[in-house]
Design an enzyme around this catalytic site. Structure first.
Site, PDB file in Angstrom:
ATOM      1  N   TYR A 146       0.819  -1.218   0.000  1.00 23.09           N
ATOM      2  CA  TYR A 146       0.000   0.000   0.000  1.00 23.09           C
ATOM      3  C   TYR A 146       0.853   1.268   0.000  1.00 23.09           C
ATOM      4  CZ  TYR A 146      -3.966  -3.049   1.136  1.00 23.09           C
ATOM      5  OH  TYR A 146      -4.921  -4.026   1.111  1.00 23.09           O
ATOM      6  N   LYS A 195       3.371 -15.409   2.890  1.00 24.54           N
ATOM      7  CA  LYS A 195       3.284 -16.210   1.665  1.00 24.54           C
ATOM      8  C   LYS A 195       4.713 -16.565   1.292  1.00 24.54           C
ATOM      9  CE  LYS A 195       1.007 -18.028  -1.810  1.00 24.54           C
ATOM     10  NZ  LYS A 195       0.110 -19.193  -1.661  1.00 24.54           N
ATOM     11  N   ASP A 227      -3.095 -18.115   2.397  1.00 26.61           N
ATOM     12  CA  ASP A 227      -4.266 -18.787   1.805  1.00 26.61           C
ATOM     13  C   ASP A 227      -4.830 -19.813   2.783  1.00 26.61           C
ATOM     14  OD1 ASP A 227      -1.846 -20.078   1.362  1.00 26.61           O
ATOM     15  OD2 ASP A 227      -2.273 -20.657  -0.704  1.00 26.61           O
ATOM     16  N   ASP A 251      -5.268  -6.517   5.931  1.00 21.27           N
ATOM     17  CA  ASP A 251      -6.469  -5.816   5.454  1.00 21.27           C
ATOM     18  C   ASP A 251      -7.540  -6.855   5.113  1.00 21.27           C
ATOM     19  OD1 ASP A 251      -8.165  -3.841   4.492  1.00 21.27           O
ATOM     20  OD2 ASP A 251      -7.169  -3.679   2.556  1.00 21.27           O
ATOM     21  N   ASP A 255     -11.048  -8.253   7.610  1.00 19.77           N
ATOM     22  CA  ASP A 255     -12.453  -8.218   7.184  1.00 19.77           C
ATOM     23  C   ASP A 255     -13.080  -9.598   7.331  1.00 19.77           C
ATOM     24  OD1 ASP A 255     -12.193  -5.539   6.420  1.00 19.77           O
ATOM     25  OD2 ASP A 255     -13.405  -5.836   4.612  1.00 19.77           O
TER      26      ASP A 255
HETATM   27  C1  IPM Z   1      -8.997  -0.543   6.217  1.00 19.84           C
HETATM   28  C2  IPM Z   1      -9.433   0.032   4.903  1.00 19.84           C
HETATM   29  C3  IPM Z   1      -8.316   0.887   4.358  1.00 19.84           C
HETATM   30  C4  IPM Z   1      -7.104  -0.011   4.205  1.00 19.84           C
HETATM   31  C5  IPM Z   1      -8.634   1.619   3.068  1.00 19.84           C
HETATM   32  C6  IPM Z   1      -9.857   2.509   3.218  1.00 19.84           C
HETATM   33  C7  IPM Z   1      -7.463   2.394   2.534  1.00 19.84           C
HETATM   34  O1  IPM Z   1      -9.800  -0.989   4.038  1.00 19.84           O
HETATM   35  O2  IPM Z   1      -8.704   0.229   7.135  1.00 19.84           O
HETATM   36  O3  IPM Z   1      -8.925  -1.776   6.321  1.00 19.84           O
HETATM   37  O4  IPM Z   1      -7.031  -0.769   3.235  1.00 19.84           O
HETATM   38  O5  IPM Z   1      -6.248  -0.004   5.059  1.00 19.84           O
HETATM   39 MG    MG Z   2      -9.873  -2.888   4.924  1.00 18.46          MG
END
Ligand code: IPM
Ligand code: MG
Length: 385
Positions: A146, A195, A227, A251, A255
């Site tokens: 990133y 990985k 994975d 990231d 989620d």
């Molecule tokens: C998070 C979000 C951010 C990231 C985005 C909005 C840049 O997805 O905080 O997880 O990828 O870090």
């Molecule tokens: Mg995120």
């Protein structure tokens, strides 16, 4: 004591959920004798509208001048919002990445915890849930893909895009130490995710994690390929205590981990640097589709405020009070729509799959479920701190 809190309300549901977190903080202040002074800081789409950029230098300075920053959410609908017609470095998310980098917030803690009361909202089978799970994702936040050099260019008539994934040993060592430190305060297990069967950056990651692990003989650690980790999170989430991983893997996995708890609206996060300073934000996004409707779940933001009290201000008792108030409100049966059995898509899928009707679901969670809006949820929690 007086604490200076920078507040980034942001976009979408951000202002609504932050208002409830402030309500709870103010109540804590009153009860325990602290004063929280807030400075509003513009970031994201609202900053683009007001200043033309997602984060100004003044905003960075205001964040730096605070003891800690509490954030709601930033960004809008990526297909319809005019913010996404701008060049990438002028979009809302660029503001957040810039703030993380400017404040050196390299350690991102994302707890994923299954609330006993919300077991029925968990999309996993009962035999997988067992007695529940409680993990901490430690995501590296200022390096890797990133933040590497990127470009899109024409190579011999073919459009080609390049993103660079780079880590140095110091970046890996400092986040690994954080991961092991936090494991020492928990169940003393670290799963380092990489990985390494493909990537050089992951092979260096593994080597440095092993060096750091040598300083923590009490902590059991293992390496897991990303994975496989994605699969294990739904197959057997109980096995995890601390998941230590690089930026992009963290990231994605955070989620996934939040979804297996039933609602992303429940999960807090902290982004820390080498000092006591931190940026605290819910794990969920700005949910533009429900913004302004008064139905967003403020709990993740309220729990982020609790993390702020714990990690930046060392106010453990006060943080406990907020966390216990959240548990109590859930126990009493209050739910925002996202964690309600009815009208919730995840729930419907779950109950259909489990062959459970709404009545049975109600019984499963205590037989008295009351749907409340954002403000009511904030007030209910504030009343119980
Ligand atoms: C998070 C979000 C951010 C990231 C985005 C909005 C840049 O997805 O905080 O997880 O990828 O870090
Ligand atoms: Mg995120």
């Amino acid at each position: 004591m007086t604490y200076h809190v920078g507040v980034i309300s942001g976009d979408g549901i951000g202002p609504e959920i932050v208002a409830e977190a402030k309500k709870v903080l103010d109540r804590v202040g009153k009860k325990y004798g602290h004063e929280f002074l807030y400075t509003e800081i513009l970031m994201g789409g609202c900053s683009i509208d007001a200043t033309g950029v997602p984060l100004t230098d003044e905003a960075i300075a205001a964040a730096q001048a605070s003891d800690a920053v509490l954030m709601g959410s930033i960004g809008g609908n990526t297909s319809t919002s005019p913010w996404y017609k701008l060049s990438p470095e002028l979009r809302p998310e660029a503001g957040l990445l810039k703030l993380r980098k400017s404040l050196n917030l390299f350690a991102n803690l994302r707890p994923a915890y299954l609330y006993e009361e919300l077991k029925a909202a968990c999309p996993l089978r009962d035999d997988i849930i067992g007695s529940g799970f409680d993990m901490m994702i430690m995501r590296e936040l200022t390096g890797g893909l990133y933040f590497g050099a990127r470009e899109t260019k024409d190579v011999d008539g073919v459009m080609t895009a390049v993103d660079t994934l780079s880590y140095n040993e110091n970046e890996i060592r400092r986040i690994a130490k954080r991961g092991f430190d936090i494991a020492m305060k928990r169940r003393k297990k670290v799963t380092s995710v990489d990985k390494a069967n493909v990537l050089d950056s992951s092979r260096l990651w593994r080597k440095i994690v092993e060096e750091v692990a040598a300083d923590y003989p009490e902590v059991t650690y293992e390496h897991m390929l990303v994975d496989n980790c994605a699969m294990q999170l739904v197959k057997d989430p109980k096995q995890f205590d601390v998941i230590l991983t690089e930026n992009m893997f963290g990231d994605i996995l955070s989620d996934e981990a939040s979804m297996v708890t039933g609602s992303i609206g429940m999960l807090a996060s902290a982004s820390l640097n080498d000092t006591k300073f931190g940026l605290y934000e819910p794990s969920g996004g700005s949910a533009p589709d429900i913004a302004g409707k008064g139905i967003a779940n403020p709990i993740a933001t309220i729990l982020s405020a609790a993390m702020m009290l714990r990690y930046s201000f060392d106010l453990d008792k006060e943080a406990d009070a907020i966390e216990n108030a959240v548990k109590l409100v859930l126990k009493e049966g209050f739910r925002t729509i996202d964690i309600m059995p009815q009208d919730s898509r995840e729930h419907n899928e779950h109950t259909q799959a489990a062959g459970m009707c709404t009545e049975e679901f109600k019984n499963a969670v205590g037989n008295k479920i009351v749907q409340v809006g954002t403000k009511e949820m904030g007030s209910l929690i504030a009343d119980r701190v």
